[in-house]
Design a protein around this motif. Structure first.
Motif: not given
Length: 291
Positions: A42-45, A110-116, A118-125, A150-159
């Motif tokens: 998506s354009k938000e990724d 950038i992916a860390l910023a998405q984690q921080y 909580d945008t639910k989007n991905i970074t393609i590098n 998973p214990g700290i951020f949750g599995c979806e955090r680094i995207i």
């Protein structure tokens, strides 16, 4: 894909007329990755890449005039003439970076910023096979996986979807002479990897869609290797013929990504041969008008 090729051919012609100077790296014949990825996200990724980036900036911004304007160092260029060929930016697109491998840790940030956030989007590098040997790439691998806790951020955090573009040659050097292992998708022992036929846009699309769903589901990062071939040289200063045979080039040209897609669309009855030719004609006219 046809738009990318026609734009690059027009820019190549301008360069040979000395309308602009400096480093210039064509995206010719590698159009499938930009087209496939863009239709899977998506354009938000977010997307970040190395200096061979004109195809990605076009899919992200859809403005030929501003890209050509940037190459010509004009004020109406996409970065107002300040970035040139290797430093173009748009919403959701973070370059175009001139230092080999430098965009990989930037993309991890950038992916860390998405984690921080909580945008639910991905970074393609995206980066090349030459950059795969740089130490900062492996440091980025480590951080991307280490912070997927998973214990700290949750599995979806680094995207993050980390992609190597393997075109078999670096700057005048075969990848086999520069890399102890050319299985780039296996470079990380702790991140799953996949090799994708980058000359098939439908394979790229399927892989990118799967990867996006995979990381958004909380499974952590991925390493993709897109197996491709660069018909032209590494850059405009490299004719690309000193280190490979004409027979090799002729054989590889039979596997053109645009021709492959055209043949499938006609075979499947989606487009007729006349409609394919009409698309080519319309794109050629549009690019000529914009340039």
């Amino acid at each position: 894909m046809t738009m990318i090729r026609r734009m690059e051919m027009a820019a190549d012609n301008l360069y040979k007329q000395k309308m602009f100077l400096g480093f210039y790296h064509l995206s010719l014949d590698q159009e499938a990755v930009a087209g496939g990825i863009e239709h899977a996200i998506s354009k938000e990724d977010k997307l970040i890449t190395a200096y061979r980036s004109h195809d990605n900036i076009l899919t992200r911004s859809d403005t030929i005039r501003s890209i050509i304007g940037e190459l010509l160092v004009r004020r109406d260029g996409i970065t107002h003439g300040k970035g040139g060929s290797m430093h173009m930016y748009a919403k959701g697109f973070f370059g175009g970076n001139g230092i080999v491998g430098a965009n990989v840790p930037l993309g991890t940030g950038i992916a860390l910023a998405q984690q921080y956030n909580d945008t639910k989007n991905i970074t393609i590098n995206l980066y090349g096979d030459g950059a795969a040997n740089q130490c900062q790439v492996h440091g980025a691998f480590n951080m991307a996986k280490l912070w997927n806790l998973p214990g700290i951020f949750g599995c979806e955090r680094i995207i993050e979807l980390i992609v190597t573009i393997d075109n078999k040659y670096g700057m005048g050097t075969s990848a086999k002479r520069a890399s102890a292992s050319t299985d780039y998708f296996r470079r990380s022992l702790y991140i799953p990897g996949l090799r994708v036929n980058r000359m098939d846009v439908l394979a790229v699309l399927s892989a990118a869609r799967h990867g996006r769903n995979f990381v958004k589901a909380g499974n952590g990062p991925l390493v993709y290797e897109y197996a491709t071939y660069l018909y032209a040289g590494h850059s405009m200063s490299d004719p690309g013929i000193a280190y490979r045979t004409r027979e090799e080039l002729q054989e590889e040209r039979q596997n053109d990504p645009i021709s492959n897609l055209k043949a499938k669309l006609i075979e499947w009855g989606i487009l007729s041969d006349e409609e394919v030719k009409a698309i080519d004609k319309d794109v050629r006219a549009l690019v000529n008008h914009e340039v």
